[in-house]
Scaffold this motif. Structure first.
Motif, mmCIF file in Angstrom:
data_model
loop_
_atom_site.group_PDB
_atom_site.id
_atom_site.type_symbol
_atom_site.label_atom_id
_atom_site.label_comp_id
_atom_site.label_asym_id
_atom_site.label_seq_id
_atom_site.Cartn_x
_atom_site.Cartn_y
_atom_site.Cartn_z
ATOM 1 N N HIS A 100 6.683 -8.646 16.996
ATOM 2 C CA HIS A 100 6.535 -7.404 16.241
ATOM 3 C C HIS A 100 5.091 -7.251 15.779
ATOM 4 O O HIS A 100 4.402 -8.237 15.499
ATOM 5 C CB HIS A 100 7.458 -7.391 15.019
ATOM 6 C CG HIS A 100 8.903 -7.410 15.357
ATOM 7 N ND1 HIS A 100 9.502 -6.425 16.121
ATOM 8 C CD2 HIS A 100 9.881 -8.292 15.052
ATOM 9 C CE1 HIS A 100 10.790 -6.686 16.250
ATOM 10 N NE2 HIS A 100 11.048 -7.833 15.621
ATOM 11 N N TYR A 101 4.643 -6.012 15.697
ATOM 12 C CA TYR A 101 3.295 -5.702 15.241
ATOM 13 C C TYR A 101 3.291 -5.632 13.721
ATOM 14 O O TYR A 101 3.995 -4.807 13.136
ATOM 15 C CB TYR A 101 2.830 -4.361 15.809
ATOM 16 C CG TYR A 101 2.736 -4.355 17.306
ATOM 17 C CD1 TYR A 101 1.573 -4.777 17.953
ATOM 18 C CD2 TYR A 101 3.807 -3.939 18.098
ATOM 19 C CE1 TYR A 101 1.487 -4.790 19.332
ATOM 20 C CE2 TYR A 101 3.722 -3.939 19.476
ATOM 21 C CZ TYR A 101 2.560 -4.363 20.085
ATOM 22 O OH TYR A 101 2.481 -4.372 21.444
ATOM 23 N N LEU A 102 2.524 -6.486 13.086
ATOM 24 C CA LEU A 102 2.385 -6.463 11.635
ATOM 25 C C LEU A 102 1.027 -5.889 11.287
ATOM 26 O O LEU A 102 0.035 -6.157 11.953
ATOM 27 C CB LEU A 102 2.505 -7.868 11.044
ATOM 28 C CG LEU A 102 3.771 -8.652 11.345
ATOM 29 C CD1 LEU A 102 3.748 -9.976 10.595
ATOM 30 C CD2 LEU A 102 5.010 -7.853 11.013
ATOM 31 N N GLU A 103 1.023 -5.123 10.229
ATOM 32 C CA GLU A 103 -0.225 -4.561 9.697
ATOM 33 C C GLU A 103 -0.280 -4.910 8.229
ATOM 34 O O GLU A 103 0.687 -4.693 7.497
ATOM 35 C CB GLU A 103 -0.242 -3.047 9.888
ATOM 36 C CG GLU A 103 -1.455 -2.370 9.305
ATOM 37 C CD GLU A 103 -1.409 -0.849 9.441
ATOM 38 O OE1 GLU A 103 -2.391 -0.207 9.036
ATOM 39 O OE2 GLU A 103 -0.402 -0.308 9.937
ATOM 40 N N LEU A 104 -1.387 -5.460 7.793
ATOM 41 C CA LEU A 104 -1.638 -5.680 6.380
ATOM 42 C C LEU A 104 -2.756 -4.732 5.985
ATOM 43 O O LEU A 104 -3.783 -4.668 6.666
ATOM 44 C CB LEU A 104 -2.064 -7.124 6.109
ATOM 45 C CG LEU A 104 -1.086 -8.218 6.523
ATOM 46 C CD1 LEU A 104 -1.682 -9.583 6.205
ATOM 47 C CD2 LEU A 104 0.259 -8.043 5.862
ATOM 48 N N LEU A 105 -2.556 -3.988 4.907
ATOM 49 C CA LEU A 105 -3.582 -3.048 4.461
ATOM 50 C C LEU A 105 -3.692 -3.081 2.955
ATOM 51 O O LEU A 105 -2.729 -3.400 2.258
ATOM 52 C CB LEU A 105 -3.301 -1.636 4.967
ATOM 53 C CG LEU A 105 -2.051 -0.907 4.520
ATOM 54 C CD1 LEU A 105 -2.254 0.587 4.663
ATOM 55 C CD2 LEU A 105 -0.853 -1.312 5.360
ATOM 56 N N THR A 106 -4.890 -2.781 2.463
ATOM 57 C CA THR A 106 -5.137 -2.858 1.028
ATOM 58 C C THR A 106 -5.086 -1.502 0.328
ATOM 59 O O THR A 106 -5.096 -1.451 -0.891
ATOM 60 C CB THR A 106 -6.511 -3.504 0.735
ATOM 61 O OG1 THR A 106 -7.536 -2.714 1.315
ATOM 62 C CG2 THR A 106 -6.559 -4.933 1.270
ATOM 63 N N ARG A 107 -5.048 -0.431 1.084
ATOM 64 C CA ARG A 107 -4.946 0.914 0.505
ATOM 65 C C ARG A 107 -3.949 1.717 1.342
ATOM 66 O O ARG A 107 -3.995 1.659 2.565
ATOM 67 C CB ARG A 107 -6.289 1.657 0.529
ATOM 68 C CG ARG A 107 -7.408 1.001 -0.239
ATOM 69 C CD ARG A 107 -7.195 1.034 -1.761
ATOM 70 N NE ARG A 107 -8.256 0.361 -2.472
ATOM 71 C CZ ARG A 107 -8.324 -0.931 -2.727
ATOM 72 N NH1 ARG A 107 -7.377 -1.738 -2.330
ATOM 73 N NH2 ARG A 107 -9.329 -1.462 -3.392
ATOM 74 N N PRO A 108 -3.066 2.459 0.687
ATOM 75 C CA PRO A 108 -2.133 3.273 1.453
ATOM 76 C C PRO A 108 -2.858 4.420 2.148
ATOM 77 O O PRO A 108 -3.936 4.848 1.705
ATOM 78 C CB PRO A 108 -1.150 3.791 0.397
ATOM 79 C CG PRO A 108 -1.901 3.718 -0.876
ATOM 80 C CD PRO A 108 -2.893 2.595 -0.754
ATOM 81 N N TYR A 109 -2.284 4.888 3.233
ATOM 82 C CA TYR A 109 -2.893 6.010 3.973
ATOM 83 C C TYR A 109 -2.823 7.302 3.175
ATOM 84 O O TYR A 109 -3.695 8.144 3.301
ATOM 85 C CB TYR A 109 -2.201 6.203 5.316
ATOM 86 C CG TYR A 109 -2.421 5.052 6.281
ATOM 87 C CD1 TYR A 109 -3.597 4.327 6.313
ATOM 88 C CD2 TYR A 109 -1.431 4.707 7.180
ATOM 89 C CE1 TYR A 109 -3.800 3.287 7.205
ATOM 90 C CE2 TYR A 109 -1.614 3.669 8.087
ATOM 91 C CZ TYR A 109 -2.794 2.974 8.089
ATOM 92 O OH TYR A 109 -2.985 1.951 8.987
ATOM 93 N N GLU B 171 -11.049 1.026 7.133
ATOM 94 C CA GLU B 171 -10.677 2.432 7.188
ATOM 95 C C GLU B 171 -9.813 2.821 5.986
ATOM 96 O O GLU B 171 -9.259 1.961 5.307
ATOM 97 C CB GLU B 171 -9.930 2.702 8.494
ATOM 98 C CG GLU B 171 -10.794 2.396 9.707
ATOM 99 C CD GLU B 171 -10.007 2.255 10.993
ATOM 100 O OE1 GLU B 171 -8.800 2.534 11.014
ATOM 101 O OE2 GLU B 171 -10.630 1.828 11.981
ATOM 102 N N HIS B 172 -9.723 4.095 5.727
ATOM 103 C CA HIS B 172 -8.858 4.644 4.678
ATOM 104 C C HIS B 172 -9.221 4.120 3.288
ATOM 105 O O HIS B 172 -8.358 3.992 2.429
ATOM 106 C CB HIS B 172 -7.383 4.378 4.980
ATOM 107 C CG HIS B 172 -6.973 4.850 6.339
ATOM 108 N ND1 HIS B 172 -6.778 6.176 6.635
ATOM 109 C CD2 HIS B 172 -6.763 4.179 7.490
ATOM 110 C CE1 HIS B 172 -6.448 6.305 7.903
ATOM 111 N NE2 HIS B 172 -6.437 5.109 8.451
ATOM 112 N N GLY B 173 -10.477 3.735 3.094
ATOM 113 C CA GLY B 173 -10.919 3.296 1.771
ATOM 114 C C GLY B 173 -10.490 1.890 1.403
ATOM 115 O O GLY B 173 -10.590 1.491 0.251
ATOM 116 N N GLY B 174 -9.996 1.126 2.369
ATOM 117 C CA GLY B 174 -9.574 -0.251 2.110
ATOM 118 C C GLY B 174 -9.851 -1.107 3.328
ATOM 119 O O GLY B 174 -10.731 -0.801 4.125
#
Length: 124
Positions: free
Chosen positions: A114-123, A100-103
């Motif tokens: 704790h909930y961790l999120e790794l993402l490759t593109r910022p929202y 999602e979000h282009g990444g």
């Protein structure tokens, strides 16, 4: 001067275990620790301080922006550990990543819940 994020304290059930987990996953650097804090550094000079508070605490959400190569290494580590992970924060797509979000993105829990999120593109 524009405000910049500098550091945060992350409440931990086991500060050493959570710091070590995060250090490896985020490929951070060990920093000098003091008092009740175990400190690590991540990009842009941000310091994460892990401590064991004397109170119960609710799980928090921490999202980290990583590049594609780091994301691939992190997902490989998560899968090698056979650690639960999800493509969505509701945990309805286990064992998947999202595009999602282009990444790409993935959600998991750290040793303190704790909930961790790794993402490759910022929202944004």
């Amino acid at each position: 001067m524009t405000a910049r994020f500098n550091h945060t304290i992350i409440a931990s059930l086991d500060a050493a275990a959570t710091a070590a987990f995060t250090l490896e996953l985020l490929e951070g650097t060990e920093l000098p620790s003091w008092g009740p804090f175990i400190n690590i550094g991540i990009g842009d000079g941000v310091m994460l301080q892990f401590a064991e508070p004397p109170i119960e605490f609710p799980p928090q959400h921490y999202a980290y922006l990583v590049d594609d190569a780091h994301f691939d290494r992190a997902v490989a580590t998560i899968r090698a550990r056979e650690q639960d992970h999800w493509a969505d924060p509701q945990r309805t797509r286990p064992g998947e990543i999202n595009t999602e979000h282009g990444g790409r993105g993935v959600y998991l829990l750290d040793p303190s819940g704790h909930y961790l999120e790794l993402l490759t593109r910022p929202y944004l």
